[in-house]
Design a protein around this motif. Structure first.
Motif, PDB file in Angstrom:
ATOM      1  N   GLY A  64       0.815  -1.209   0.000  1.00  0.00           N
ATOM      2  CA  GLY A  64       0.000   0.000   0.000  1.00  0.00           C
ATOM      3  C   GLY A  64       0.843   1.250   0.000  1.00  0.00           C
ATOM      4  N   GLY A  65       1.952   1.217   0.734  1.00  0.00           N
ATOM      5  CA  GLY A  65       2.840   2.372   0.790  1.00  0.00           C
ATOM      6  C   GLY A  65       3.530   2.639  -0.532  1.00  0.00           C
ATOM      7  N   LEU A  66       3.923   1.572  -1.218  1.00  0.00           N
ATOM      8  CA  LEU A  66       4.556   1.736  -2.529  1.00  0.00           C
ATOM      9  C   LEU A  66       3.592   2.382  -3.519  1.00  0.00           C
ATOM     10  CD1 LEU A  66       6.444  -1.687  -2.821  1.00  0.00           C
ATOM     11  CD2 LEU A  66       7.462   0.579  -2.467  1.00  0.00           C
ATOM     12  N   MET A  67       2.330   1.930  -3.495  1.00  0.00           N
ATOM     13  CA  MET A  67       1.343   2.506  -4.409  1.00  0.00           C
ATOM     14  C   MET A  67       1.022   3.947  -4.018  1.00  0.00           C
ATOM     15  SD  MET A  67      -0.473   2.391  -7.069  1.00  0.00           S
ATOM     16  CE  MET A  67      -0.055   0.691  -7.495  1.00  0.00           C
ATOM     17  N   THR A  68       0.946   4.235  -2.720  1.00  0.00           N
ATOM     18  CA  THR A  68       0.720   5.612  -2.276  1.00  0.00           C
ATOM     19  C   THR A  68       1.827   6.520  -2.790  1.00  0.00           C
ATOM     20  OG1 THR A  68      -0.406   4.866  -0.270  1.00  0.00           O
ATOM     21  CG2 THR A  68       0.400   7.130  -0.286  1.00  0.00           C
ATOM     22  N   GLY A  69       3.071   6.037  -2.690  1.00  0.00           N
ATOM     23  CA  GLY A  69       4.199   6.822  -3.183  1.00  0.00           C
ATOM     24  C   GLY A  69       4.098   7.084  -4.672  1.00  0.00           C
ATOM     25  N   MET A  70       3.663   6.065  -5.434  1.00  0.00           N
ATOM     26  CA  MET A  70       3.503   6.253  -6.872  1.00  0.00           C
ATOM     27  C   MET A  70       2.425   7.285  -7.170  1.00  0.00           C
ATOM     28  SD  MET A  70       2.350   3.634  -9.869  1.00  0.00           S
ATOM     29  CE  MET A  70       0.662   4.261  -9.846  1.00  0.00           C
ATOM     30  N   ILE A  71       1.296   7.199  -6.454  1.00  0.00           N
ATOM     31  CA  ILE A  71       0.213   8.158  -6.666  1.00  0.00           C
ATOM     32  C   ILE A  71       0.682   9.572  -6.337  1.00  0.00           C
ATOM     33  CG2 ILE A  71      -2.079   8.888  -5.910  1.00  0.00           C
ATOM     34  CD1 ILE A  71      -2.645   5.888  -5.334  1.00  0.00           C
ATOM     35  N   GLU A  72       1.403   9.716  -5.234  1.00  0.00           N
ATOM     36  CA  GLU A  72       1.879  11.034  -4.830  1.00  0.00           C
ATOM     37  C   GLU A  72       2.872  11.594  -5.844  1.00  0.00           C
ATOM     38  OE1 GLU A  72       3.286  10.227  -0.909  1.00  0.00           O
ATOM     39  OE2 GLU A  72       1.320  10.601   0.022  1.00  0.00           O
ATOM     40  N   THR A  73       3.666  10.719  -6.450  1.00  0.00           N
ATOM     41  CA  THR A  73       4.582  11.163  -7.495  1.00  0.00           C
ATOM     42  C   THR A  73       3.802  11.624  -8.727  1.00  0.00           C
ATOM     43  OG1 THR A  73       6.347   9.698  -6.743  1.00  0.00           O
ATOM     44  CG2 THR A  73       6.475  10.464  -9.021  1.00  0.00           C
ATOM     45  N   LEU A  74       2.813  10.826  -9.136  1.00  0.00           N
ATOM     46  CA  LEU A  74       1.974  11.218 -10.265  1.00  0.00           C
ATOM     47  C   LEU A  74       1.269  12.541  -9.989  1.00  0.00           C
ATOM     48  CD1 LEU A  74       0.266   7.801 -11.187  1.00  0.00           C
ATOM     49  CD2 LEU A  74       2.097   8.945 -12.436  1.00  0.00           C
ATOM     50  N   ALA A  75       0.896  12.737  -8.731  1.00  0.00           N
ATOM     51  CA  ALA A  75       0.125  13.921  -8.358  1.00  0.00           C
ATOM     52  C   ALA A  75       0.934  15.211  -8.435  1.00  0.00           C
ATOM     53  CB  ALA A  75      -0.446  13.756  -6.950  1.00  0.00           C
ATOM     54  N   GLN A  76       2.237  15.089  -8.609  1.00  0.00           N
ATOM     55  CA  GLN A  76       3.055  16.295  -8.752  1.00  0.00           C
ATOM     56  C   GLN A  76       2.922  16.910 -10.144  1.00  0.00           C
ATOM     57  OE1 GLN A  76       4.534  17.579  -6.006  1.00  0.00           O
ATOM     58  NE2 GLN A  76       3.456  15.834  -5.083  1.00  0.00           N
ATOM     59  N   LEU A 138      -4.695  15.780  -4.618  1.00  0.00           N
ATOM     60  CA  LEU A 138      -4.430  16.171  -6.003  1.00  0.00           C
ATOM     61  C   LEU A 138      -5.572  17.028  -6.556  1.00  0.00           C
ATOM     62  CD1 LEU A 138      -3.049  15.896  -8.839  1.00  0.00           C
ATOM     63  CD2 LEU A 138      -4.363  13.775  -9.108  1.00  0.00           C
ATOM     64  N   LEU A 139      -6.794  16.579  -6.363  1.00  0.00           N
ATOM     65  CA  LEU A 139      -7.936  17.278  -6.961  1.00  0.00           C
ATOM     66  C   LEU A 139      -8.233  18.604  -6.262  1.00  0.00           C
ATOM     67  CD1 LEU A 139     -10.198  14.169  -7.585  1.00  0.00           C
ATOM     68  CD2 LEU A 139      -8.852  15.435  -9.272  1.00  0.00           C
ATOM     69  N   THR A 140      -8.079  18.658  -4.955  1.00  0.00           N
ATOM     70  CA  THR A 140      -8.302  19.932  -4.257  1.00  0.00           C
ATOM     71  C   THR A 140      -7.221  20.943  -4.644  1.00  0.00           C
ATOM     72  OG1 THR A 140      -7.123  19.076  -2.307  1.00  0.00           O
ATOM     73  CG2 THR A 140      -9.518  18.936  -2.286  1.00  0.00           C
ATOM     74  N   ARG A 141      -6.019  20.444  -4.876  1.00  0.00           N
ATOM     75  CA  ARG A 141      -4.936  21.348  -5.286  1.00  0.00           C
ATOM     76  C   ARG A 141      -5.234  21.985  -6.637  1.00  0.00           C
ATOM     77  NH1 ARG A 141      -0.054  20.457  -7.876  1.00  0.00           N
ATOM     78  NH2 ARG A 141      -0.267  18.194  -7.778  1.00  0.00           N
ATOM     79  N   HIS A 142      -6.047  21.314  -7.426  1.00  0.00           N
ATOM     80  CA  HIS A 142      -6.404  21.857  -8.743  1.00  0.00           C
ATOM     81  C   HIS A 142      -7.791  22.493  -8.748  1.00  0.00           C
ATOM     82  CE1 HIS A 142      -2.934  20.645 -11.171  1.00  0.00           C
ATOM     83  NE2 HIS A 142      -2.826  19.665 -10.313  1.00  0.00           N
ATOM     84  N   GLY A 143      -8.274  22.859  -7.555  1.00  0.00           N
ATOM     85  CA  GLY A 143      -9.435  23.740  -7.487  1.00  0.00           C
ATOM     86  C   GLY A 143     -10.785  23.107  -7.245  1.00  0.00           C
ATOM     87  N   LEU A 144     -10.852  21.785  -7.081  1.00  0.00           N
ATOM     88  CA  LEU A 144     -12.146  21.173  -6.793  1.00  0.00           C
ATOM     89  C   LEU A 144     -12.447  21.268  -5.298  1.00  0.00           C
ATOM     90  CD1 LEU A 144     -12.241  17.943  -9.003  1.00  0.00           C
ATOM     91  CD2 LEU A 144     -13.301  20.164  -9.433  1.00  0.00           C
ATOM     92  N   PRO A 145     -13.713  21.404  -4.928  1.00  0.00           N
ATOM     93  CA  PRO A 145     -14.063  21.456  -3.503  1.00  0.00           C
ATOM     94  C   PRO A 145     -13.650  20.171  -2.784  1.00  0.00           C
ATOM     95  CG  PRO A 145     -15.913  22.138  -4.875  1.00  0.00           C
ATOM     96  CD  PRO A 145     -14.884  21.573  -5.804  1.00  0.00           C
ATOM     97  N   GLU A 146     -13.382  20.288  -1.510  1.00  0.00           N
ATOM     98  CA  GLU A 146     -12.900  19.147  -0.716  1.00  0.00           C
ATOM     99  C   GLU A 146     -13.847  17.956  -0.798  1.00  0.00           C
ATOM    100  OE1 GLU A 146     -10.464  17.011   1.966  1.00  0.00           O
ATOM    101  OE2 GLU A 146     -10.050  18.990   1.102  1.00  0.00           O
TER     102      GLU A 146
END
Length: 203
Positions: A64-76, A138-146
């Protein structure tokens, strides 16, 4: 050259992740993990005093941590839709490259009833929660409501995991491609409908 004994813990964890993906939780026995990893039998309780339950719990946490890291990288990335597209593309490749044998190790633990080790389901739930939080951020950073971001994040993870199951059952990547295409369209429309976007386009 034989593997170093000091590597046995890591090899057992990675073997457990692979076996969970391919065979599910019930079939991921200690004997199968030892055979796959090549770790010495005596290392089991040295590295995992609580035995199989601890090994599986740590493997799920690691995966789960490896996939979280991948998602967080993509989210940049500057493009959130592209980031989600890449998430689905990763899973498409993973399922296809395994010959439709491999699913998700976290789902393998989450879907099986384990009254003797309820912490396994909790660990799986925590892993999914981290994935959802990464997409929410990722989505809130790009302006969508929480709240909208949270719901979309849950849908992204649910669509991906459901598509993995369908891909394996049908031996086809089409379910993943269909899910990815629908999520792509949904996100494009959601992001275009942001208040600041509407203001920029005028009446």
């Amino acid at each position: 050259m034989s593997p170093r004994k000091s590597d046995s813990r890591e090899r057992m964890l990675h073997s457990t992740m692979i076996l969970l993906r391919e065979y599910g939780a019930s079939a991921t026995t200690m004997d199968r993990v030892l055979a796959h990893s090549g770790a010495p039998r005596g290392s089991v309780y040295h590295h995992f005093p609580r035995g199989r339950t601890q090994l599986m719990e740590e493997a799920v946490t690691l995966g789960g941590g490896l996939m979280t890291g991948m998602i967080e990288t993509l989210a940049q990335a500057d493009d959130p839709v592209r980031a989600v597209d890449d998430f689905f593309a990763h899973w498409r490749s993973q399922v296809a490259d395994s010959g439709f044998r491999a699913g998700c190790a976290i789902v393998a633990v989450a879907v099986e009833t384990n009254d003797d080790a309820p912490q396994l389901a909790r660990t799986a739930g925590q892993a999914f929660a981290r994935w959802q939080q990464a997409f929410t951020t990722l989505l809130t950073r790009h302006g969508l409501p929480e709240e909208r971001s949270r719901r979309l994040a849950a849908l992204i993870v649910a669509a991906e995991e459901g598509a993995v199951v369908l891909c394996r059952a049908q031996e086809s990547t089409l379910p993943m491609e269909d899910a990815a295409a629908e999520i792509h369209e949904l996100l494009v429309h959601a992001l275009a409908d942001r208040p600041e976007t509407r203001a920029d386009t005028g009446p």
